[in-house]
Design a protein around this motif. Structure first.
Motif, PDB file in Angstrom:
ATOM      1  N   ILE A 300       0.623  -1.211  -0.016  1.00  0.00           N
ATOM      2  CA  ILE A 300       0.077   0.105  -0.220  1.00  0.00           C
ATOM      3  C   ILE A 300       0.711   1.244   0.119  1.00  0.00           C
ATOM      4  O   ILE A 300       0.536   2.238  -0.749  1.00  0.00           O
ATOM      5  N   MET A 301       1.967   1.243   0.852  1.00  0.00           N
ATOM      6  CA  MET A 301       2.674   2.415   0.819  1.00  0.00           C
ATOM      7  C   MET A 301       3.266   2.580  -0.572  1.00  0.00           C
ATOM      8  O   MET A 301       3.478   3.768  -0.871  1.00  0.00           O
ATOM      9  N   LEU A 302       3.911   1.752  -1.164  1.00  0.00           N
ATOM     10  CA  LEU A 302       4.558   1.658  -2.455  1.00  0.00           C
ATOM     11  C   LEU A 302       3.527   2.077  -3.444  1.00  0.00           C
ATOM     12  O   LEU A 302       3.745   3.331  -4.114  1.00  0.00           O
ATOM     13  N   ALA A 303       2.355   1.754  -3.358  1.00  0.00           N
ATOM     14  CA  ALA A 303       1.151   2.286  -4.361  1.00  0.00           C
ATOM     15  C   ALA A 303       0.880   3.667  -4.154  1.00  0.00           C
ATOM     16  O   ALA A 303       0.526   4.354  -5.269  1.00  0.00           O
ATOM     17  N   VAL A 304       1.042   4.019  -2.919  1.00  0.00           N
ATOM     18  CA  VAL A 304       0.801   5.766  -2.878  1.00  0.00           C
ATOM     19  C   VAL A 304       1.865   6.310  -3.156  1.00  0.00           C
ATOM     20  O   VAL A 304       1.694   7.798  -2.837  1.00  0.00           O
ATOM     21  N   GLY A 305       2.975   5.909  -3.214  1.00  0.00           N
ATOM     22  CA  GLY A 305       3.831   6.898  -3.828  1.00  0.00           C
ATOM     23  C   GLY A 305       5.294   6.954  -2.601  1.00  0.00           C
ATOM     24  O   GLY A 305       6.104   7.660  -2.774  1.00  0.00           O
ATOM     25  N   THR A 306       5.315   5.852  -1.884  1.00  0.00           N
ATOM     26  CA  THR A 306       6.430   5.727  -0.707  1.00  0.00           C
ATOM     27  C   THR A 306       7.628   5.200  -1.814  1.00  0.00           C
ATOM     28  O   THR A 306       7.447   4.045  -2.414  1.00  0.00           O
ATOM     29  N   ARG A 307       8.797   5.665  -1.581  1.00  0.00           N
ATOM     30  CA  ARG A 307       9.902   5.038  -2.417  1.00  0.00           C
ATOM     31  C   ARG A 307      10.314   3.850  -1.314  1.00  0.00           C
ATOM     32  O   ARG A 307      10.525   3.793  -0.205  1.00  0.00           O
ATOM     33  N   PHE A 308      10.839   2.995  -2.229  1.00  0.00           N
ATOM     34  CA  PHE A 308      11.287   1.700  -1.623  1.00  0.00           C
ATOM     35  C   PHE A 308      12.398   2.009  -0.552  1.00  0.00           C
ATOM     36  O   PHE A 308      12.364   1.287   0.505  1.00  0.00           O
ATOM     37  N   GLN A 310      12.521   4.420   1.341  1.00  0.00           N
ATOM     38  CA  GLN A 310      11.766   5.005   2.515  1.00  0.00           C
ATOM     39  C   GLN A 310      11.203   3.817   3.380  1.00  0.00           C
ATOM     40  O   GLN A 310      11.268   3.933   4.495  1.00  0.00           O
ATOM     41  N   PRO A 400       4.152  -3.368  -6.521  1.00  0.00           N
ATOM     42  CA  PRO A 400       3.071  -3.027  -5.692  1.00  0.00           C
ATOM     43  C   PRO A 400       1.642  -3.745  -5.506  1.00  0.00           C
ATOM     44  O   PRO A 400       1.468  -4.193  -4.494  1.00  0.00           O
TER      45      PRO A 400
END
Lengths: 407, 227
Positions: A300-308, A310, A400
């Motif tokens: 989910i974090m990746l999907a909404v734009g979190t960098r790997f 991070q 993701p």
């Protein structure tokens, strides 16, 4: 951003209290056990060395020239008064003692055993090596006329000697004559130094001087230092000042003790490694499962734009928080246990016979060294970091949507 | 070009669930979606709606073809570029809400803005503004598991719109909601589309969603059959 990720890591750990507590307890109990083991084992080794030093050589020992090569009583130190004067003015020297030593025979009505006759000044020995503290029976005193002897406890057992038993000690004196004196057993001494306990016959310095015809000369000067690391310097300066003597450090006299210390250091490292392998596997398992079961969350974090990276930072923070909390708790528990055992000792009297056979006391006092903590910290952090590598690799490869829907 | 805000060219997606088995989820899809549009991808289960939505949002990769957003080609971008595009330009609303369980509703809404390094004050003001619009200001401090399904979906919508993306992709947003909550959600999405000018693409076979949309694209067996 870093603060936000850190706050998320903290939130995550607090939301998953049971698992966090489990990891912290695993780390802290492993560390507690490890610190206890290291402190006690090192305490045993240091006690072994301390016993040998106190009842034997001291930190530095002086002999007459050539005595170590050929232990002939004639190779004695005649100018000991001059040497003692120098030592009295040396701030590195804590205490010293002069002794007469000669190998001989102890005989009773029932049998005889080889013995090392040691002439000592009781008051000097009490201040110096505190030999009186090793007394098992009787008192550290040779009677008014020096007619009593103090016998090594193992020697006394072998000859079935008791307080008051009559003994004859015989030895060759400095003019190559065989001499004997009759004494009564005044006490038994157990220094947990096997060589000492099996052969020592302590007599008054005056008696030994007369019997062995030493004419005031001494066989050995034992020196204890305030700081053992000064041994080399003291040895060098005495050798430089006095050409009639030989000077040895304790580790030259008894290299096996130094080896014991080195062996114990290796043993501790191997044991630490094994303990942390086992604990590390446990930590690895718990952290791995905890990360794998959160793959959906990371997806989910990746999907909404979190960098790997991070997410990697989040996992790293979480693991570090767990590792450091576990380390702090384990270090506090282990450190306080060792502090207690350093002052009160660990009573192992149930195993005293076995321990004594190895030259160890039944009361073991723990040692605390900073490197226990630094090594343990390294091992904890290593285990924690390793345990995050595999899940991160899995996450890195996943899309993701796979992380959200399949994991 | 305004009319080609989202451009989908010759997109195919073939899954290989087992060795030697190939399933074509999408076949030669060509589509353009205009800015400020409210579009529904409609069709039966297995028609490829979600797969197409995932490819538009970069959550999955097409086997062939390409997607562009506002003239920028998205297909083939690296992890960093995709993360930044999703973070700055695309909002997601999932069927299963997909809120971050360790964060409160407020923190979930602020999450993307935090990733954008916006100030705490800005995040707080915007999250409150969006929460008021969506009627969830009273539950901002609750954790996701403390919220009802309808509340969770509103928080998910709030998260998607708070950072003011240009495109919102909503995958079956009403599927887990009752009709009242579903209606409310669609009204909110319609308002967001009108008030904030956000382009919204739904995937759904819910008639209520289809009726709300300005345009309906019908998919069947991985092909566009209408729209």
């Amino acid at each position: 951003m870093y603060r936000f990720v850190f706050k998320m890591a903290l939130n995550s750990l607090m939301q998953r209290r049971s698992r966090s507590l489990l990891v912290v307890l695993m780390i802290s109990t492993s560390l507690w056990g490890l610190l206890f083991m290291e402190g006690i084992y090192d305490g045993m080794t240091e006690q072994l060395i301390a016993n040998a030093i106190r009842s034997g050589s001291g930190d530095v020992v002086l002999y007459g020239k050539g005595y170590r090569r050929e232990q002939d009583i004639k190779r004695a130190i005649a100018n000991h008064a001059e040497i003692l004067q120098v030592m009295a003015g040396d701030p590195r020297v804590a205490s010293y003692s002069t002794r007469i030593m000669q190998d001989g025979l102890l005989a009773t009505a029932r049998g005889s055993r080889p013995a090392r006759i040691i002439g000592v000044h009781p008051e000097m020995e009490k201040r110096h090596a505190r030999l009186d503290e090793y007394m098992e029976q009787g008192e550290f005193d040779f009677g008014g006329q020096g007619k009593k002897a103090i016998i090594g406890a193992r020697l006394a057992e072998k000859l079935n000697l008791k307080i008051g038993s009559k003994i004859v000690i015989s030895a060759q004196n400095s003019v190559d004559e065989l001499t004997s004196i009759v004494l009564r057993v005044g006490g038994m001494i157990r220094a947990n130094n096997m060589g000492f306990d099996e052969t020592a016959v302590l007599v008054s310095f005056a008696r030994a001087n007369d019997m062995l015809f030493m004419q005031g000369a001494v066989s050995q000067i034992s020196i204890l230092l305030h700081d053992q690391s000064d041994a080399h310097g003291v040895q060098e300066s005495l050798l430089h000042q006095f050409s009639t003597i030989e000077a040895f450090r304790w580790d030259e006299i008894a290299p096996v003790l130094l080896q014991s210390r080195q062996m114990m250091a290796i043993f501790n490292q191997v044991t630490s490694g094994l303990v942390f392998c086992v604990a590390g596997l446990g930590i690895f398992g718990v952290v791995l499962v905890s990360v794998l079961e959160r793959m959906r969350e990371f997806g989910i974090m990746l999907a909404v734009g979190t960098r790997f990276r991070q997410i990697g930072l989040l996992i790293f923070y979480e693991s570090m928080l767990l590792g450091l909390t576990g380390f702090a708790l384990g270090a506090a528990l282990g450190g306080s246990t060792l502090l207690y055992l350093q002052s009160h000792g660990l009573d192992l009297s149930l195993m005293s016979e076995g321990l004594n056979a190895f030259g160890l006391d039944s009361m073991v006092y723990a040692v605390i060294r900073w490197n226990y903590f630094s090594m343990a910290l390294g091992a904890v952090l290593g285990s924690i970091i390793l345990s995050t590598v595999i899940p991160l690799r899995i996450l890195r490869k996943a899309k993701p949507i796979q992380a959200i829907s399949e994991m | 070009m305004m009319n080609d805000f989202v451009r989908i060219e010759k997109i195919s997606k073939i899954f290989t669930p087992a060795k030697g088995v190939a399933v074509a989820a999408l076949q030669d899809i060509d589509l353009t979606i205009a800015q400020h549009d409210l579009v529904v991808l409609n069709g039966p289960s297995g028609s490829g709606k979600t797969t197409l939505l995932n490819i538009i949002g970069g959550l999955d990769e097409p086997t062939q073809g390409q997607v562009s957003l506002a003239g920028q080609r998205l297909t083939g971008m690296g992890e960093k570029e995709w993360s930044e595009t999703r973070r700055d330009h695309i909002g997601f609303v999932f069927q299963a809400y997909n809120l971050l369980p360790v964060l409160s509703a407020r923190e979930n809404i602020e999450y993307i803005m935090r990733l954008q390094n916006r100030t705490s004050a800005e995040c707080a003001a915007r999250s409150l503004e969006v929460a008021r619009k969506l009627g969830i200001e009273a539950v901002l401090d609750a954790l996701p598991h403390e919220l009802s399904g309808g509340q969770q979906q509103r928080v998910a919508v709030a998260r998607a719109v708070a950072s003011k993306p240009r495109l919102i992709l909503a995958d079956e947003p009403t599927a887990n909601l009752d009709s009242k909550n579903g209606n409310d959600l669609m009204e909110m999405m319609q308002r967001l589309n009108e008030d904030e000018g956000v382009t919204i693409i739904f995937s759904s076979h819910d008639p209520m969603v289809i009726n709300t949309a300005k345009r309906s694209i019908v998919l069947h067996d991985g092909r566009v059959v209408e729209g």
